[in-house]
Scaffold this motif. Structure first.
Motif, PDB file in Angstrom:
ATOM      1  N   LEU A 130      41.663 -40.755  13.820  1.00 22.15           N
ATOM      2  CA  LEU A 130      40.968 -40.528  12.346  1.00 22.15           C
ATOM      3  C   LEU A 130      39.909 -41.540  12.244  1.00 22.15           C
ATOM      4  N   PRO A 131      38.660 -41.200  11.768  1.00 28.93           N
ATOM      5  CA  PRO A 131      37.643 -42.265  12.085  1.00 28.93           C
ATOM      6  C   PRO A 131      37.675 -43.603  11.088  1.00 28.93           C
ATOM      7  N   GLY A 132      37.478 -44.546  11.739  1.00 31.91           N
ATOM      8  CA  GLY A 132      37.429 -45.847  11.175  1.00 31.91           C
ATOM      9  C   GLY A 132      38.619 -46.375  11.012  1.00 31.91           C
ATOM     10  N   GLY A 133      39.559 -46.064  11.640  1.00 31.17           N
ATOM     11  CA  GLY A 133      41.120 -46.636  11.684  1.00 31.17           C
ATOM     12  C   GLY A 133      42.297 -46.034  10.962  1.00 31.17           C
ATOM     13  N   GLY A 134      42.116 -44.834  10.858  1.00 31.19           N
ATOM     14  CA  GLY A 134      43.220 -44.037  10.094  1.00 31.19           C
ATOM     15  C   GLY A 134      44.379 -43.721  11.155  1.00 31.19           C
ATOM     16  N   GLY A 135      44.124 -44.045  12.405  1.00 33.66           N
ATOM     17  CA  GLY A 135      45.082 -43.556  13.607  1.00 33.66           C
ATOM     18  C   GLY A 135      45.311 -42.597  14.019  1.00 33.66           C
ATOM     19  N   LYS A 136      46.104 -42.078  14.927  1.00 37.31           N
ATOM     20  CA  LYS A 136      45.849 -40.850  15.752  1.00 37.31           C
ATOM     21  C   LYS A 136      46.746 -39.812  14.797  1.00 37.31           C
ATOM     22  N   ILE A 137      46.174 -38.582  14.738  1.00 35.21           N
ATOM     23  CA  ILE A 137      46.731 -37.462  14.057  1.00 35.21           C
ATOM     24  C   ILE A 137      46.876 -36.159  15.072  1.00 35.21           C
ATOM     25  N   ARG A 138      47.801 -35.551  15.198  1.00 37.10           N
ATOM     26  CA  ARG A 138      47.837 -34.171  15.841  1.00 37.10           C
ATOM     27  C   ARG A 138      47.144 -33.230  15.156  1.00 37.10           C
ATOM     28  N   LEU A 139      46.260 -32.552  16.023  1.00 34.17           N
ATOM     29  CA  LEU A 139      45.404 -31.669  15.500  1.00 34.17           C
ATOM     30  C   LEU A 139      45.903 -30.092  15.233  1.00 34.17           C
ATOM     31  N   HIS A 140      45.909 -29.634  14.236  1.00 31.02           N
ATOM     32  CA  HIS A 140      46.328 -27.941  13.958  1.00 31.02           C
ATOM     33  C   HIS A 140      45.669 -27.498  12.627  1.00 31.02           C
ATOM     34  N   GLU A 141      45.762 -26.207  12.691  1.00 32.82           N
ATOM     35  CA  GLU A 141      45.204 -25.681  11.360  1.00 32.82           C
ATOM     36  C   GLU A 141      45.462 -26.437  10.109  1.00 32.82           C
ATOM     37  N   ASN A 142      46.657 -26.553   9.923  1.00 32.20           N
ATOM     38  CA  ASN A 142      47.186 -27.080   8.758  1.00 32.20           C
ATOM     39  C   ASN A 142      46.634 -28.533   8.291  1.00 32.20           C
ATOM     40  N   VAL A 143      46.194 -29.308   9.289  1.00 33.80           N
ATOM     41  CA  VAL A 143      45.891 -30.580   8.902  1.00 33.80           C
ATOM     42  C   VAL A 143      44.328 -30.727   8.423  1.00 33.80           C
ATOM     43  N   ILE A 144      43.647 -29.491   8.573  1.00 35.93           N
ATOM     44  CA  ILE A 144      42.361 -29.416   8.013  1.00 35.93           C
ATOM     45  C   ILE A 144      42.391 -28.601   6.586  1.00 35.93           C
ATOM     46  N   VAL A 145      42.101 -29.135   5.497  1.00 32.09           N
ATOM     47  CA  VAL A 145      42.508 -28.925   4.458  1.00 32.09           C
ATOM     48  C   VAL A 145      41.129 -28.412   3.566  1.00 32.09           C
TER      49      VAL A 145
END
Ligand code: SF4
Length: 320
Positions: A279-294
């Motif tokens: 995540l840009p600017g230091g938010g850490g790693k996140i798995r990408l799937h449709e549900n994380v895009i809100v």
């Protein structure tokens, strides 16, 4: 304020030999400078992963509780034009004393794993690499070492028997190698990667999703099944980080999700890496799937996807 310099140009003879003559050849584009690198990208960040934010000691980044990152080397065998440490590498930083980093590791026993990265740690010679491992083992005898490198692909001759023995003797140690295209699995790279596996070194694969280079489910399936055949474990498929001068490599996020969905139908679960973004600017790693895009939002930089992390915090990634 971080001063932005152009990323140096360097490529190994071996990696250059894998490239075709066309300007848009997928190997050539990874190392050959492109005029689009000087274009302004409003979303680009000086420190896309927040590594300055989480700097705990010189060369040491501690963002996640149980693991830390050591910037062990300041150079790479060749420079990937999409590199997320572009600003840091471009500045050609001085080599800082490692002792404060070792002292920090000794004091922070919650850290169970150290990512040895850079630059590329395998640009150090074996004497320096051995000293580094000795220092790390002295500070924390049982800590897991994760050696992040591109050298087995860009300069396989560097991975000679002595180097592989050095890595094997420092287990628990895992090698994480970046491979982006099936053509990178040259005969020479296959030999050294197999030798690592035969020496008992687990080897994981990271891949950066790159526009016009590997944004194709069939090509990625070929890459990951080739890795599986060699005994390597596909680990991460990364959405591009928001580094300066790299927007022309960015696969739109929605398209990345569609590629990943299709890829899942083409290879077994053993060969399917996790699709993720920092995540840009230091938010850490996140798995990408449709549900994380809100949703989407018009930001000061342009239209962005809204990504929600596990804590419910919203982050923005360019929609284009
Ligand atoms: S090898 Fe890694 S650190 Fe070096 S230029 Fe490539 S992506 Fe960046």
């Amino acid at each position: 304020m971080i001063e932005i310099q152009p990323l140096p140009f360097a490529v190994t003879e071996h990696f250059a030999s894998l490239a075709g003559p066309e300007k848009d050849d997928p190997i050539r584009r990874q190392f050959f400078p492109d005029p689009r690198e000087s274009l302004h990208d409003p979303f680009a960040l000086d420190d896309p992963l927040g590594e300055y934010l989480y700097r705990a000691a010189p060369r040491l980044v501690h963002q996640y509780k149980d693991r830390a990152l050591l910037l062990a080397a300041n150079t790479c065998a060749g420079y990937c034009r999409y590199c997320f440490r572009r600003v840091w590498l471009s500045a050609q930083p001085p080599v800082e004393d490692i002792q404060p980093a070792l002292a920090y590791l000794a004091a922070h026993t919650e850290i169970r794993e150290i990512l040895v990265s850079g630059g590329d740690p395998l640009t150090l010679d074996n004497a320096a690499l051995g000293d580094l491992f000795t220092g790390l083992r002295g500070a924390r005898p049982g800590i897991l070492l994760r050696v992040c490198t591109r050298v087995p692909i860009t300069e396989p001759s560097r991975m000679d028997g002595e180097t592989i023995t050095l890595l094997a003797n420092n287990r628990p140690l895992r090698v994480v190698v970046q491979i982006n295209h099936p053509r990178e699995l040259s005969v020479q790279s296959r030999v050294v990667l197999t030798a690592c596996v035969d020496a008992g070194i687990p080897v994981h694969v990271q891949t950066v999703l790159l526009l016009g280079i590997n944004d194709d489910p069939d090509l990625l399936a070929k890459l990951f099944s080739g890795c599986l055949d060699l005994g390597l474990s596909p680990y991460y498929l990364f959405q591009l980080d928001l580094a300066h001068g790299t927007a022309h490599f960015r696969v739109p996020l929605k398209r990345g999700l569609a590629i990943y969905r299709e890829l899942g139908g083409l290879i077994s679960g053993l060969g399917l890496p996790v699709y993720a973004v920092d995540l840009p600017g230091g938010g850490g790693k996140i798995r990408l799937h449709e549900n994380v895009i809100v949703g989407e939002k018009e930001t000061a930089n342009g239209i962005a996807h809204i990504i929600k992390d596990d804590s419910g915090k919203e982050w923005y990634y360019p929609a284009g």
